[in-house]
Design a protein around this motif. Sequence first.
Motif, PDB file in Angstrom:
ATOM      1  N   GLU A  80       0.820  -1.217   0.000  1.00 58.19           N
ATOM      2  CA  GLU A  80       0.000   0.000   0.000  1.00 58.19           C
ATOM      3  C   GLU A  80       0.849   1.260   0.000  1.00 58.19           C
ATOM      4  N   THR A  81       1.970   1.251   0.732  1.00 57.60           N
ATOM      5  CA  THR A  81       2.838   2.440   0.748  1.00 57.60           C
ATOM      6  C   THR A  81       3.479   2.677  -0.616  1.00 57.60           C
ATOM      7  N   ARG A  82       3.479   1.658  -1.453  1.00 62.27           N
ATOM      8  CA  ARG A  82       4.050   1.789  -2.798  1.00 62.27           C
ATOM      9  C   ARG A  82       2.960   1.878  -3.865  1.00 62.27           C
ATOM     10  N   GLY A  83       1.714   2.041  -3.419  1.00 59.71           N
ATOM     11  CA  GLY A  83       0.614   2.220  -4.365  1.00 59.71           C
ATOM     12  C   GLY A  83       0.233   0.962  -5.110  1.00 59.71           C
ATOM     13  N   LYS A  86       1.769  -3.279 -11.820  1.00 57.22           N
ATOM     14  CA  LYS A  86       2.645  -2.113 -11.660  1.00 57.22           C
ATOM     15  C   LYS A  86       1.948  -1.051 -10.817  1.00 57.22           C
ATOM     16  N   GLN A  87       2.758  -0.144 -10.303  1.00 57.71           N
ATOM     17  CA  GLN A  87       2.208   0.984  -9.540  1.00 57.71           C
ATOM     18  C   GLN A  87       1.360   1.866 -10.444  1.00 57.71           C
ATOM     19  N   LYS A  88       0.410   2.550  -9.859  1.00 59.42           N
ATOM     20  CA  LYS A  88      -0.368   3.521 -10.617  1.00 59.42           C
ATOM     21  C   LYS A  88       0.496   4.757 -10.885  1.00 59.42           C
ATOM     22  N   THR A  89       0.303   5.351 -12.050  1.00 60.77           N
ATOM     23  CA  THR A  89       0.988   6.607 -12.358  1.00 60.77           C
ATOM     24  C   THR A  89       0.435   7.697 -11.450  1.00 60.77           C
ATOM     25  N   VAL A 127       4.683  14.171 -13.200  1.00 62.16           N
ATOM     26  CA  VAL A 127       4.089  12.858 -13.457  1.00 62.16           C
ATOM     27  C   VAL A 127       5.110  11.796 -13.074  1.00 62.16           C
ATOM     28  N   VAL A 128       4.735  10.953 -12.114  1.00 67.40           N
ATOM     29  CA  VAL A 128       5.630   9.869 -11.689  1.00 67.40           C
ATOM     30  C   VAL A 128       5.086   8.570 -12.251  1.00 67.40           C
ATOM     31  N   ARG A 129       5.812   8.019 -13.196  1.00 65.82           N
ATOM     32  CA  ARG A 129       5.387   6.777 -13.829  1.00 65.82           C
ATOM     33  C   ARG A 129       5.542   5.610 -12.860  1.00 65.82           C
ATOM     34  N   GLY A 130       4.527   4.767 -12.776  1.00 70.77           N
ATOM     35  CA  GLY A 130       4.567   3.634 -11.863  1.00 70.77           C
ATOM     36  C   GLY A 130       5.575   2.581 -12.289  1.00 70.77           C
ATOM     37  N   LYS A 131       6.285   2.017 -11.306  1.00 70.38           N
ATOM     38  CA  LYS A 131       7.237   0.940 -11.585  1.00 70.38           C
ATOM     39  C   LYS A 131       6.510  -0.397 -11.600  1.00 70.38           C
TER      40      LYS A 131
END
Length: 694
Positions: free
Chosen positions: A38-41, A66-69, A116-120
């Motif tokens: 959860e802390t990493r989305g 993957k993480q959400k953008t 904009v932070v692209r999800g890993k």
Amino acid sequence: MINKTVNCLIELFSEEIPSRMQINAEMEFFKLFKEGCETRGIHFKDYELFSTPRRLALIAKGLNEKQKTQFLEIKGPNIQAKDIAINGFLKTHNEKKQKLKIKKTDKGEFYFIDKVVRGKLTKYLLEDILADIISNFNWPKSQRWANSDIKWARPLRNILVLLDNKLINGKIIIGKNEKIIFSDTTFGHRFCDKKVKINNIQSYKNKMRNHFVYVDRKERKKIILEQIKTLTYNNNLKLYQDLELLDEVNGLVEFPNAILCKIEKQFMKLPFEVLSTSMKVHQKYFSLLNKSNKTAPFFIVITNTPNLTKKNKTILLGNEKVLKARLSDALFFWDADLKIPFEQWLEGLENVTFFENLGNLKQRSQRISDLAIILKKYFKYKNLSQVKNAGLFSKVDLLSNMVGEFPELQGVMGGYYSGYNGYNNEFKIALMDQYKPQRQEDDYPRNDLGCILSLSNSIDTLTSFFSIGLQPTGSRDPFGLRRCANGIIRILLYKQLNLDLNTLFQLVLEKRSISDKSLEQSLTKFTLERFKIILLEEKITNDFIEAILSNSKTSKTPIYLLKKNVINLKNFISTKKGNLFLKNYKRIFNILKNVEPSNLPNSINVSSLKTPSEITLYNYLKKIRTISSKIDHKIKLDKNVINFFLNSNQIITNFFDKTLVNDNDEKIKKNRLKLLTEIINVFASFVRFDKIKD
């Protein structure tokens, strides 16, 4: 774009984890994994947890691939800031000054950047998640080993990580030159210890079964019970139910195999409790009964081995031999204890200190006896000598050889030995039950004498340690005082004693010549807090509990009546008419919330009552005051009181429909506010309705 989901399997393989730690370890593993995701989305839809003596495992289903953008608005320096601060902000976020925007805040104008932070991909984050889990895992006891810097319950040997059936590359650093590299293999049962490659998450449980490991503890428990059922049915026997032992044994095996063994005839004269305790505590064996519920000369051992006839025979003989040695000691203790008369043991209690500043065990026994004599009238118990002796001899078995070897049998052995010293069956049962109930699921003492003794024992323990300032703090409770308070409450509820906590602790302290009002209040407050917790465990919400227990009459009302009031209140408010009453009460309460009582007249001026509706409300007040005055220091929310509450519904509704509280005439206004104050005060003398949530 829809975020694709995958499944994930993590297995942490180690040396044998103690059985008592495994269930909590499952939940700790899940909690830390969930927090890490959860802390990493990252989110997942479902999960399964597994534990055996050598492994903890988790399957997360529907895990985000993957993480959400993220679209972030990052606050920078004030627009009046120096260039060095602004340039530093731009450098940190790798942006040009043209990208800055100015936004006004309550602290002035500041620069902001939209980023904009692209999800890993999740597969690149699992290594960090696992590292956090292992470093933050909370074990009751843990250890370091070899060159490892991390702590774990037992040495950690292997970490299996699969995401969508593929091995995830990664490692956990456990020491300066030590690491565990993620693997797609684990190990089968210890007797073969073969490496097992897992290439499909869905087949994990089946693959492990094929290598003699049942990873699902519920499945293992079911298999144990089925095997026991087969053995007992085939031999015309019954299992003595012991859920605690079942859970413990379930945590000791990965591949259960039940074997029926025999107890030698010479040991069958021992009491059942001695046999079962000896087998349970030292060997983890299951006790058996015959069809008449008498002790059967058999026991069942659950081994961690495949079911092989030759091997089973060796195990059977080995376990019978081990038990023979254990029971030989128990038989010696039994015979030795029976040679000592009760009176001799009673004198011996004088040489055993109960606790520093609390006297010896003989003095404690005398206190329990004195208290039992006081309490017997509330149980309407007539036999004075029986009560007196029950208290005096309640602790003699603490000097016995048997209790010295098996502390779990204190009380029980006193009961058995009392029979050999000429005491009747009622006396025997009372001594055996003197520590009941210790837990919520425990049985109550089987007779009134046992209830008197149990109550006296718990009250003496609680009062003694409070009197020397040793009260529980935080989660620490080394003397089991919360358990004592629970026992007091449960006996008072079970027997519906007409005895309130105020009177109870006054009687105890007076008998001990302790004149300390603050101690009495501390004991009452502590016990009421435990009562609240018991009610919460019974799924009664806190607002209803507080509505009754925050009343000033609480400590003067018997516990059973308090519980009855809480239940009656809950049922009353759940009705349509009860809910209307609560709304009327809250309406009055909210009107008076900002009214200063000192600005109102000392009493209601009857001549200032003008409208028929307020006169009717005043007449209602007089009637309910009469009921309140008859209750005599106790809260009583019975059917008659509830009906009087319901009678107010139409009266209060008419009052607000036909009478203006805030009249232009200040005198009339204050008189009406005083009327409402008196109404709500009388209601609150029964129940603090303002505590109940709408």
